[in-house]
Motif scaffolding. Structure first.
Motif, PDB file in Angstrom:
ATOM      1  N   GLY A  43       0.823  -1.212   0.000  1.00  0.00           N
ATOM      2  CA  GLY A  43       0.000   0.000   0.000  1.00  0.00           C
ATOM      3  C   GLY A  43       0.858   1.264   0.000  1.00  0.00           C
ATOM      4  N   LEU A  46       2.455   1.693  -3.459  1.00  0.00           N
ATOM      5  CA  LEU A  46       1.512   2.269  -4.431  1.00  0.00           C
ATOM      6  C   LEU A  46       1.258   3.744  -4.128  1.00  0.00           C
ATOM      7  CD1 LEU A  46      -0.947  -0.755  -4.653  1.00  0.00           C
ATOM      8  CD2 LEU A  46       0.670  -0.008  -6.422  1.00  0.00           C
ATOM      9  N   GLN A  47       1.062   4.057  -2.845  1.00  0.00           N
ATOM     10  CA  GLN A  47       0.824   5.460  -2.461  1.00  0.00           C
ATOM     11  C   GLN A  47       1.996   6.346  -2.871  1.00  0.00           C
ATOM     12  OE1 GLN A  47       0.456   6.182   1.781  1.00  0.00           O
ATOM     13  NE2 GLN A  47       0.613   8.396   1.472  1.00  0.00           N
ATOM     14  N   TYR A  48       3.207   5.921  -2.537  1.00  0.00           N
ATOM     15  CA  TYR A  48       4.374   6.778  -2.801  1.00  0.00           C
ATOM     16  C   TYR A  48       4.732   6.835  -4.287  1.00  0.00           C
ATOM     17  CZ  TYR A  48       5.127   8.540   1.824  1.00  0.00           C
ATOM     18  OH  TYR A  48       4.977   9.245   2.994  1.00  0.00           O
ATOM     19  N   SER A  49       4.342   5.804  -5.073  1.00  0.00           N
ATOM     20  CA  SER A  49       4.533   5.943  -6.523  1.00  0.00           C
ATOM     21  C   SER A  49       3.692   7.120  -7.036  1.00  0.00           C
ATOM     22  CB  SER A  49       4.173   4.640  -7.253  1.00  0.00           C
ATOM     23  OG  SER A  49       2.778   4.382  -7.209  1.00  0.00           O
ATOM     24  N   LEU A  50       2.516   7.313  -6.427  1.00  0.00           N
ATOM     25  CA  LEU A  50       1.653   8.434  -6.837  1.00  0.00           C
ATOM     26  C   LEU A  50       2.117   9.754  -6.237  1.00  0.00           C
ATOM     27  CD1 LEU A  50      -1.857   6.754  -6.871  1.00  0.00           C
ATOM     28  CD2 LEU A  50      -0.042   6.763  -8.577  1.00  0.00           C
ATOM     29  N   TRP A 180      -7.635   0.675  -8.811  1.00  0.00           N
ATOM     30  CA  TRP A 180      -6.963   1.898  -9.273  1.00  0.00           C
ATOM     31  C   TRP A 180      -6.484   1.784 -10.712  1.00  0.00           C
ATOM     32  CZ3 TRP A 180      -1.962   0.694 -10.503  1.00  0.00           C
ATOM     33  CH2 TRP A 180      -1.364  -0.386  -9.837  1.00  0.00           C
TER      34      TRP A 180
ATOM     35  N   GLY B  43      -4.085   4.118   4.741  1.00  0.00           N
ATOM     36  CA  GLY B  43      -3.197   3.995   3.574  1.00  0.00           C
ATOM     37  C   GLY B  43      -3.991   3.964   2.277  1.00  0.00           C
ATOM     38  N   LEU B  44      -5.088   3.197   2.259  1.00  0.00           N
ATOM     39  CA  LEU B  44      -5.947   3.142   1.064  1.00  0.00           C
ATOM     40  C   LEU B  44      -6.594   4.499   0.794  1.00  0.00           C
ATOM     41  CD1 LEU B  44      -7.542  -0.377   1.644  1.00  0.00           C
ATOM     42  CD2 LEU B  44      -6.290   0.306  -0.419  1.00  0.00           C
ATOM     43  N   GLN B  47      -3.891   6.620  -0.708  1.00  0.00           N
ATOM     44  CA  GLN B  47      -3.600   6.141  -2.067  1.00  0.00           C
ATOM     45  C   GLN B  47      -4.707   6.549  -3.035  1.00  0.00           C
ATOM     46  OE1 GLN B  47      -3.453   1.854  -2.497  1.00  0.00           O
ATOM     47  NE2 GLN B  47      -3.434   2.008  -4.713  1.00  0.00           N
ATOM     48  N   TYR B  48      -5.958   6.303  -2.652  1.00  0.00           N
ATOM     49  CA  TYR B  48      -7.057   6.575  -3.581  1.00  0.00           C
ATOM     50  C   TYR B  48      -7.330   8.073  -3.747  1.00  0.00           C
ATOM     51  CZ  TYR B  48      -7.959   1.892  -5.119  1.00  0.00           C
ATOM     52  OH  TYR B  48      -7.819   0.677  -5.743  1.00  0.00           O
ATOM     53  N   TRP B 180       4.931  12.330   2.786  1.00  0.00           N
ATOM     54  CA  TRP B 180       4.357  12.744   1.495  1.00  0.00           C
ATOM     55  C   TRP B 180       3.946  14.214   1.501  1.00  0.00           C
ATOM     56  CZ3 TRP B 180      -0.616  14.319   2.340  1.00  0.00           C
ATOM     57  CH2 TRP B 180      -1.291  13.757   3.427  1.00  0.00           C
TER      58      TRP B 180
END
Lengths: 237, 237
Positions: A43, A46-50, A180, B43-44, B47-48, B180
């Motif tokens: 998670g 994925l978050q930090y890639s965004l 996503w 986290g989700l 991310q979302y 972030w």
């Protein structure tokens, strides 16, 4: 959107869609000493890639995966050494396909469909993964977001894939086990198929996937009744 | 970057930076029956929110939080009813500040610094949170990403804050307990202070925060030795 028009190209996400991450899950849970270690780590990855997408910088997915493992360790109050991190991350190159994948890909090829992959992983990891899982021969092109330095679900990787494959986005069916990824493909104008792997669900605030299937064989059977370019209303739901 | 130049405005993230999310954490862990339920859900949610940034759509943070609770429930193979979800999410409006927050804000005000907030939460949630935690009087402006419909760490909310506050981004010090958020503020040209709340760490692939402090009082003490506009090299690390 050309919903229920037979696509020209089926474009696959790789990790968790074609390849089973269970060995990585076990290893990450073990080094983080938590049954949720893998989920928290993946998670964060994925978050930090965004976060990188949104702050106009780019490190490849493997590099972010390493940094995210440090963040997950802090979150869970664990110490993880460089050797353990490396051992966990190296498993990414040696995943096996889910058992429905090869028969499903075979059925899709028999229908004359063009097959390709599009992943957030670095190009080199992708090629290693496909080779080690004996999937290379199924695909005419294997694409990484490396080429455009923006991670899915930004629009750029999907547009890049359409350009490389020489078709309109609407002629591509993006197949993924992540809400996503489906959301991004839909935003780029692609058809979408959600694969219902365990623990995964579509994102309810994005457009509903055009297809929702248990696995790749199920998808192949669903598509087999569609005629090329014929917008027949077949519901796979 | 005006590192170690005294900022004109201190801009605070709210959740986990000023307000302690422990009650939400307990409730979400309870309804998801997992010690990691909160982390997976939050986290989700983060991310979302960035999936929305990347696919050019916008739902507010509370709406995404609700959808992310469904995704977390699927991930953990739990059933969560609408009533339970609502009960968990409603706790967001009733959080208490960490004990260092009020004395820290007081010390910063005594130095003549302007204070404001910038959060991913909806404007109404933000106002409720500040009122219920008795923090409203410390801030001259309270800003939500609602105004620009892009979540932090996209550059737009930070630029919007600078415009509303009438100063250059470099005159603002963004204070947050999330790597972030610090990364986004730095990308927007702001000074940055990372607050080391438990379980949080800076993102090592982004620029290092200008300040790293245990808490808000610590930050206030660090800033107290800087002269306005004087780029004195004081390290708080």
């Amino acid at each position: 959107m050309n919903q229920f028009t037979k696509p020209a190209v089926i474009l696959f996400d790789v990790n968790e869609t074609l390849l089973d991450m269970t060995p990585v899950k076990r290893k990450v849970n073990s080094i983080l000493d938590s049954r949720s270690g893998f989920r928290i780590w993946f998670g964060l990855l994925l978050q930090y890639s965004l976060v990188e997408n949104c702050t106009n910088q780019y490190h490849d997915f493997a590099t972010i995966g390493n940094a995210a493992l440090d963040l997950a360790a802090v979150a869970l109050d664990e110490e993880v050494g460089e050797h353990e991190k490396k051992a966990a991350l190296s498993l990414m190159g040696h995943l096996k396909p889910y058992k429905d994948v090869k028969p499903g890909l075979q059925l899709l090829k028999q229908q004359g469909l063009r097959l390709a992959t599009l992943t957030n992983s670095p190009q080199q990891t992708l090629m290693t993964q496909l080779s080690n899982s004996a999937l290379t021969s199924y695909f005419e092109a294997n694409l990484s977001v490396d080429a455009v330095r923006k991670f899915k679900p930004a629009v750029e990787p999907y547009q890049h894939a359409a350009a490389v494959l020489g078709v309109a986005p609407s002629e591509i069916l993006m197949v993924a086990a992540h809400g996503w990824d489906i959301a991004g493909a839909a935003a780029a104008g692609m058809q979408t198929a959600f694969i219902r792997r365990k623990g995964q669900a579509p994102y309810t605030l994005a457009p509903k996937p055009d297809y929702s299937c248990r696995h790749i064989k199920d998808l192949a059977n669903t598509l087999s009744v569609l005629q090329p370019g014929n917008p027949e209303a077949v519901s796979a739901r």
